[in-house]
Design an enzyme around this catalytic site. Structure first.
Site, short mmCIF file in Angstrom:
data_model
loop_
_atom_site.label_atom_id
_atom_site.label_comp_id
_atom_site.label_asym_id
_atom_site.label_seq_id
_atom_site.Cartn_x
_atom_site.Cartn_y
_atom_site.Cartn_z
N LYS A 89 50.04 -17.77 31.71
CA LYS A 89 50.50 -16.72 30.79
C LYS A 89 49.49 -15.59 30.77
O LYS A 89 48.28 -15.81 30.99
CB LYS A 89 50.72 -17.24 29.35
CG LYS A 89 49.45 -17.70 28.58
CD LYS A 89 48.77 -16.60 27.78
CE LYS A 89 47.29 -16.87 27.68
NZ LYS A 89 46.43 -16.25 26.82
N ASP A 124 49.31 -22.09 22.78
CA ASP A 124 49.99 -21.46 23.92
C ASP A 124 51.01 -22.38 24.60
O ASP A 124 51.68 -21.96 25.54
CB ASP A 124 48.96 -21.05 24.99
CG ASP A 124 48.08 -19.89 24.54
OD1 ASP A 124 48.50 -19.13 23.65
OD2 ASP A 124 46.98 -19.74 25.10
P1 ATP Z 1 42.84 -21.39 26.17
O1 ATP Z 1 44.17 -22.06 26.47
O2 ATP Z 1 42.01 -22.10 25.15
O3 ATP Z 1 42.94 -19.90 26.01
P2 ATP Z 1 41.95 -21.01 28.84
O4 ATP Z 1 43.29 -20.56 29.27
O5 ATP Z 1 40.86 -19.99 28.91
O6 ATP Z 1 41.97 -21.63 27.43
P3 ATP Z 1 42.13 -23.61 30.14
O7 ATP Z 1 42.09 -23.62 31.62
O8 ATP Z 1 43.43 -23.89 29.48
O9 ATP Z 1 41.49 -22.25 29.67
O10 ATP Z 1 41.06 -24.72 29.66
C1 ATP Z 1 40.15 -24.64 28.63
C2 ATP Z 1 39.34 -25.94 28.63
O11 ATP Z 1 40.21 -27.04 28.33
C3 ATP Z 1 38.71 -26.29 29.97
O12 ATP Z 1 37.40 -25.81 30.07
C4 ATP Z 1 38.76 -27.83 30.01
O13 ATP Z 1 37.54 -28.39 29.61
C5 ATP Z 1 39.81 -28.23 28.98
N1 ATP Z 1 41.01 -28.87 29.58
C6 ATP Z 1 41.64 -29.97 29.14
N2 ATP Z 1 42.72 -30.26 29.87
C7 ATP Z 1 42.81 -29.34 30.83
C8 ATP Z 1 43.73 -29.11 31.89
N3 ATP Z 1 44.77 -29.91 32.14
N4 ATP Z 1 43.53 -28.02 32.66
C9 ATP Z 1 42.46 -27.20 32.42
N5 ATP Z 1 41.57 -27.38 31.44
C10 ATP Z 1 41.73 -28.43 30.64
#
Ligand code: ATP
Length: 305
Positions: free
Chosen positions: A12, A142
């Site tokens: 997203k 999200d």
């Molecule tokens: P947010 O959704 O909080 O805005 P983001 O989009 O920046 O975060 P994500 O890749 O969703 O980042 O991951 C944030 C953190 O969640 C990662 O650093 C990781 O430790 C944890 N995490 C748990 N499950 C997952 C997954 N399936 N994929 C990625 N990260 C995960």
């Protein structure tokens, strides 16, 4: 009984991200316009005794930052679904990760949404869309949007999703960062920057909705906004230059994605996206890719009976 199901779910982006004052429960009220773009994680599930997860990440991604135990949000999604239906079920979950990790593009949320859809089919539970949306909201702000995709308004903490009917599509160039940014750290930075100012309720700019209704790419580029951007730029000052480089290479708009550090550049067509991506590739700041948007939310791409 179904034996294997594969589901894709999109990254997203936020075309606008209005962040209100921190509430007593620690959350910030949001008013955002989401768009799903054609950069997908794929989640495959097969029958197993226990719920477990394996993460296979593309070379450019730091796979080691993604937990492979109960902290993985996909595991939480599978368990929540089984608990909701009062059944005991297991699944071996394999995530093919292409969405940047901790990149502000909700990759974890995409995996959670994909797992709900995949396990629901694997276990023949027949959940309604509303049931899945309710479970998604419990997993993260999200996650409900990752189920529906398209372009939508997000309110509450982002979990209240109202689809927007819009015309046509766009192309987005994505500049990733080799190192992710922690979403809570970016919110803390924003709160510190706002300490001495009065912050009103979050809003969606009228100009953005008008540009979307008219499919006007120049107006959309000018209306992109993100209240988290100043905080992300304080933590990663080099992104300021990246945004300028993309604009200098003809992008219609440039914005930090969510809490960052991924940066987004708006283009009218694929040919323009190639041009902007080439310009950014020379900046050496990180991998560059491009994708169309809007695209669909989580959906089944393969099933083995
Ligand atoms: P947010 O959704 O909080 O805005 P983001 O989009 O920046 O975060 P994500 O890749 O969703 O980042 O991951 C944030 C953190 O969640 C990662 O650093 C990781 O430790 C944890 N995490 C748990 N499950 C997952 C997954 N399936 N994929 C990625 N990260 C995960």
């Amino acid at each position: 009984m179904t034996r294997a199901v594969s589901v894709t779910a999109p990254a997203k982006i936020n075309l606008s991200l209005g962040v209100g004052p921190r509430r007593d429960d620690g959350f910030h009220p949001l008013a955002t316009v989401y768009q799903a773009i054609g950069l997908y994680d794929e989640v495959s599930v097969v029958q197993a005794d226990e719920v477990s997860v394996e993460v296979r990440a593309h070379d450019r991604l730091p796979a080691g930052d993604v937990p492979t135990d109960a902290r993985n949000i996909a595991v939480a999604a599978a368990r929540l679904l089984a608990e909701h239906h009062g059944v005991e079920r297991g699944a071996r979950i394999v995530i093919d990760k292409r969405i940047p990790v901790a990149g502000g593009m909700a990759g974890g949320s995409a995996d959670a949404a994909a797992t709900l859809v995949a396990c629901d089919r694997l276990w023949d539970l027949g959940s309604t869309r509303d049931e899945l949306a309710g479970l998604a909201a419990r997993l993260g702000s999200d996650v409900p949007f990752a189920l529906v995709g398209g372009t939508a308004i997000g309110s509450g903490r982002g979990e209240v999703v109202t689809p927007l009917m819009t015309l046509g599509s766009y192309w987005w160039v994505v500049l990733e960062s080799p190192r992710g940014l922690s979403t809570p750290a970016v919110y803390r930075e924003l709160d510190a920057m706002r300490e001495s100012s009065e912050v009103g309720p979050p809003e969606i700019p009228d100009a953005l909705l008008k540009a979307l209704r008219g499919h006007d790419v120049a107006d959309l580029g000018a209306a992109l906004s993100n209240d988290l951007q100043p905080a992300a730029l304080r933590l990663r000052p080099e992104l300021q230059e990246a945004l300028a480089v993309g604009l200098a290479h003809s992008a219609h708009g440039a914005v930090v994605s969510g809490s960052g550090p991924s940066c987004l550049f708006l283009c009218e067509a694929r040919s323009q996206a190639v041009q902007v991506a080439d310009g950014l590739a020379g900046s050496g700041l990180g991998p560059v890719s491009f994708a169309p948007g809007p695209v669909h939310g989580a959906r089944v791409v393969a099933k083995e009976a």
